[in-house]
Motif scaffolding. Sequence first.
Motif, PDB file in Angstrom:
ATOM      1  N   PRO A 231       0.837  -1.207   0.000  1.00 38.64           N
ATOM      2  CA  PRO A 231       0.000   0.000   0.000  1.00 38.64           C
ATOM      3  C   PRO A 231       0.871   1.256   0.000  1.00 38.64           C
ATOM      4  O   PRO A 231       2.037   1.221   0.397  1.00 38.64           O
ATOM      5  CB  PRO A 231      -0.795  -0.110   1.308  1.00 38.64           C
ATOM      6  N   SER A 232       0.301   2.353  -0.411  1.00 44.27           N
ATOM      7  CA  SER A 232       1.029   3.615  -0.452  1.00 44.27           C
ATOM      8  C   SER A 232       1.533   3.993   0.928  1.00 44.27           C
ATOM      9  O   SER A 232       0.784   3.976   1.916  1.00 44.27           O
ATOM     10  CB  SER A 232       0.123   4.729  -0.985  1.00 44.27           C
ATOM     11  N   GLY A 233       2.809   4.362   1.007  1.00 41.11           N
ATOM     12  CA  GLY A 233       3.403   4.776   2.277  1.00 41.11           C
ATOM     13  C   GLY A 233       2.993   6.170   2.709  1.00 41.11           C
ATOM     14  O   GLY A 233       3.309   6.602   3.823  1.00 41.11           O
TER      15      GLY A 233
ATOM     16  N   THR B  15      15.801   6.379  11.118  1.00 44.30           N
ATOM     17  CA  THR B  15      15.213   6.206   9.797  1.00 44.30           C
ATOM     18  C   THR B  15      14.207   7.331   9.570  1.00 44.30           C
ATOM     19  O   THR B  15      13.759   7.997  10.513  1.00 44.30           O
ATOM     20  CB  THR B  15      14.496   4.858   9.669  1.00 44.30           C
ATOM     21  N   SER B  16      13.843   7.524   8.321  1.00 45.25           N
ATOM     22  CA  SER B  16      12.856   8.561   8.003  1.00 45.25           C
ATOM     23  C   SER B  16      11.537   8.292   8.701  1.00 45.25           C
ATOM     24  O   SER B  16      10.882   9.212   9.208  1.00 45.25           O
ATOM     25  CB  SER B  16      12.644   8.621   6.489  1.00 45.25           C
ATOM     26  N   GLU B  17      11.154   7.028   8.763  1.00 40.08           N
ATOM     27  CA  GLU B  17       9.883   6.676   9.402  1.00 40.08           C
ATOM     28  C   GLU B  17       9.944   6.927  10.911  1.00 40.08           C
ATOM     29  O   GLU B  17       8.991   7.442  11.501  1.00 40.08           O
ATOM     30  CB  GLU B  17       9.530   5.215   9.120  1.00 40.08           C
ATOM     31  N   GLU B  18      11.064   6.587  11.537  1.00 40.70           N
ATOM     32  CA  GLU B  18      11.217   6.837  12.974  1.00 40.70           C
ATOM     33  C   GLU B  18      11.151   8.333  13.272  1.00 40.70           C
ATOM     34  O   GLU B  18      10.481   8.762  14.218  1.00 40.70           O
ATOM     35  CB  GLU B  18      12.548   6.267  13.465  1.00 40.70           C
TER      36      GLU B  18
ATOM     37  N   VAL C 153       5.891  13.277   5.574  1.00 38.86           N
ATOM     38  CA  VAL C 153       5.948  11.968   4.934  1.00 38.86           C
ATOM     39  C   VAL C 153       7.389  11.472   4.898  1.00 38.86           C
ATOM     40  O   VAL C 153       8.277  12.203   4.423  1.00 38.86           O
ATOM     41  CB  VAL C 153       5.378  12.026   3.506  1.00 38.86           C
ATOM     42  N   PRO C 154       7.665  10.264   5.378  1.00 40.12           N
ATOM     43  CA  PRO C 154       9.023   9.716   5.278  1.00 40.12           C
ATOM     44  C   PRO C 154       9.456   9.611   3.815  1.00 40.12           C
ATOM     45  O   PRO C 154       8.655   9.245   2.946  1.00 40.12           O
ATOM     46  CB  PRO C 154       8.889   8.318   5.901  1.00 40.12           C
ATOM     47  N   GLY C 155      10.706   9.926   3.557  1.00 40.15           N
ATOM     48  CA  GLY C 155      11.207   9.869   2.186  1.00 40.15           C
ATOM     49  C   GLY C 155      11.101   8.491   1.570  1.00 40.15           C
ATOM     50  O   GLY C 155      10.995   8.355   0.347  1.00 40.15           O
ATOM     51  N   THR C 156      11.122   7.445   2.397  1.00 37.83           N
ATOM     52  CA  THR C 156      11.060   6.077   1.890  1.00 37.83           C
ATOM     53  C   THR C 156       9.705   5.743   1.281  1.00 37.83           C
ATOM     54  O   THR C 156       9.572   4.715   0.605  1.00 37.83           O
ATOM     55  CB  THR C 156      11.374   5.080   3.014  1.00 37.83           C
TER      56      THR C 156
ATOM     57  N   GLY D 183      14.973   7.252  -0.728  1.00 33.25           N
ATOM     58  CA  GLY D 183      14.495   8.405   0.016  1.00 33.25           C
ATOM     59  C   GLY D 183      14.810   8.325   1.501  1.00 33.25           C
ATOM     60  O   GLY D 183      14.461   9.241   2.260  1.00 33.25           O
ATOM     61  N   GLU D 184      15.478   7.241   1.903  1.00 26.96           N
ATOM     62  CA  GLU D 184      15.861   7.097   3.311  1.00 26.96           C
ATOM     63  C   GLU D 184      16.762   8.259   3.731  1.00 26.96           C
ATOM     64  O   GLU D 184      17.683   8.652   3.014  1.00 26.96           O
ATOM     65  CB  GLU D 184      16.603   5.777   3.521  1.00 26.96           C
TER      66      GLU D 184
END
Length: 387
Positions: free
Chosen positions: A14-16, A330-333, A347-350, A356-357
């Motif tokens: 799914p889309s991040g 990480t971008s998400e963290e 939005v995280p780059g990944t 995009g990390e």
Amino acid sequence: MRDPLSKTIVTIQPSGIRKFFDIVSEMKDAISLGVGEPDFDTPWHIRDEAIYSLEKGRTFYTSNSGLKELREEIGSYMKRRYDVSYEPEGEIMITVGGSEAIDIAMRAMLDPGDEVLIPQPSYVSYEPCCLLANGKPVIIELQAEHEFRLTPQQLEAAITPRTKLLVLPFPNNPTGAVMERKDLEAVAEIVEKYDLYVLSDEIYAELTYLDEYVSIASLPGMRERTVLINGFSKSYAMTGWRLGYACGPKLIIKQMLKIHQYAIMCAPTTSQYAAIDALRNGDEDVRRMREEYNTRRKYLMRRFKEMGLPCFEPFGAFYMFPCIKEFGMTSEEFAQKLLDAQKVAVVPGTAFGACGEGFLRISYAYSLDDLRLALDRIEAFIRELRA
């Protein structure tokens, strides 16, 4: 029971982008800088034309390729703005947003195993659409040191005997990167050398902040090799109207139209009448919105510089792509901690590819007041991390 699901679709993630939107929608006092959508209302004269079309009972199907009057306006627009000519009959078709055009272009052009070069970070749909068309995505990782532009060296290194199509996602979502004439000329030379085709996604073409915007389709020898994708969502603040278009060689558009015919029938009739007015009378609206975005862009660049947050200067779209690698997350963290601590969603780059990390996508399609408040919170968060 037999598994009812396609193995291909099950493997597609799914889309991040949506994860943080869903969280922030239920979080009181949260600010989202994640939506890739203009914050302006659709200009009134465009809405008024749509209302008039309804009052006149213009609620029937159009031709599969769209209203002829709209295709004629698109042809005139492409010539006056980007100096490239398309015939309304056979070389222009109206789609349900630019996203449909991307999907059916790949389905019309790819055979199983054909390779598609996809520069990343980039819009989330390219890779899944390639897979759904039985193509093979080949990712080209764009670099911050090159301002996230596609270099001829990267392009040529990725080409194999199975390469058929290059996706050219500029002006870029999520980085805001653009390709100038000299960049496109170098790419065009390689495309011709290896007999490739180009899918040029130019949905942000009107939202560029340089003196000149160049479409690769306008370069010598490239019109017949390019399917150009554009639409009304970004430039005219018409996201919910779901209207895009594709321009390209007749032999490709003919096959795209066949898929569109069976899957969609036609784009929304009311939206098409509104779009005619947008093209005829909307230049001043586009200029006004672009100037406001540019003011916000400059504001964000200044604030990131003051924070010591590395960010190359983007000259297109309405996104920033700052680097957060110094913080060891990480971008998400980082995005999750920022949301928890300061109630700001980015939005995280990944979400736009593994390369995009270490980056975040921050949209400036928001008022300056909202941007000031959000940037104050981001600055406080960064100050705490550095303490």
